[in-house]
Design an enzyme around this catalytic site. Sequence first.
Site, mmCIF file in Angstrom:
data_model
loop_
_atom_site.group_PDB
_atom_site.id
_atom_site.type_symbol
_atom_site.label_atom_id
_atom_site.label_comp_id
_atom_site.label_asym_id
_atom_site.label_seq_id
_atom_site.Cartn_x
_atom_site.Cartn_y
_atom_site.Cartn_z
ATOM 1 N N GLU A 1 -9.937 -4.839 -4.985
ATOM 2 C CA GLU A 1 -9.751 -3.754 -4.108
ATOM 3 C C GLU A 1 -9.762 -2.552 -5.157
ATOM 4 O OE1 GLU A 1 -5.658 -2.877 -3.222
ATOM 5 O OE2 GLU A 1 -5.159 -4.883 -3.928
ATOM 6 N N SER B 1 0.713 -1.242 -0.115
ATOM 7 C CA SER B 1 0.049 -0.007 -0.106
ATOM 8 C C SER B 1 1.003 1.301 0.231
ATOM 9 C CB SER B 1 -0.854 -0.107 1.244
ATOM 10 O OG SER B 1 -2.142 0.823 1.176
ATOM 11 N N HIS C 1 -7.649 -5.634 -0.281
ATOM 12 C CA HIS C 1 -6.444 -4.862 -0.151
ATOM 13 C C HIS C 1 -5.424 -5.517 0.755
ATOM 14 C CE1 HIS C 1 -3.878 -1.341 -0.402
ATOM 15 N NE2 HIS C 1 -3.932 -1.289 0.802
#
Length: 292
Positions: free
Chosen positions: A228, A137, A258
């Site tokens: 996601e 991320s 995610h």
Amino acid sequence: MRVVIRPVFRYSPLTPVMLRLAVVFEWAASFVVPVTRDTEVERVDFPGFHGEWIRPPGADPDKVMLFLHGGGFFCCGLRTHRRLAARIAERAGVTALSVAYRQLPASPLAVSMADAHHAYTWLVEQGFTDIVIAGDSAGGFLALTTALTARDEGQPGPAALVALSPLVELDHLGRAEHPNLKTDAYLPAHRLPKLRTMLLAGLDEDPSPARRDLSGLPPVLIQAGGAEALLYDAHLLAARLCAAGVPHRLQVWEGQLHVFQAFAGPIPEGHAALDEVGAFLRSATGSGHAAA
């Protein structure tokens, strides 16, 4: 994730006070995210921040993975991501340096990027030559910008990059039309425009990897969940790498959320994905360590 985490992220006001309360995720992880008993963890101090060595059983001490955790640049840390970093390191046969870079609300993106690059520079100065960088991320964002800064400053580059559900564009305009935005299990990607102003404080331009020249980067493995919102970013990164002539592999895991790799166990596909990461990094570092 839909019932508990998504409402918190979606409706909590993005104020300095609320961002500071995100530390609860790091505190709770002390009790629910253990690593294996044989894995050694040792604190490392840097100017203004810290990190930790993670040494799985049998890890090669000369091959190092710099791990940069996700969390939107405002939450999570060493504890929430310790098991994920350890699992990758074990499969890759390397020692991991996980970094608790400074975050919002106390520090904007410029400081987070500087801390990540400082940790990489420190590894180079320690004499490590087999270095890979991995992040999930927001950590994927930092993995890419760290490698780009090393390139721009003439430093030895990493042998490979791993980006798990990476954020690569702070501008939300393109992502806003992605069909996964409304169905994402918990990621509030629609709130990124509000975060963007806070993140870019002190920067003259947007440092998003998708906006930069990516030529000269080492091989990159990208993994994303098929359900996601940041699937948009994964495809965007792959397209930019292709245009720059950078060797890369994009793996989209159907139906996954995610950073599903962090939930390996409850999500069995997470282990399979981590095996792929381990094999990729073993190939990059020449490690003969067998996958777990």
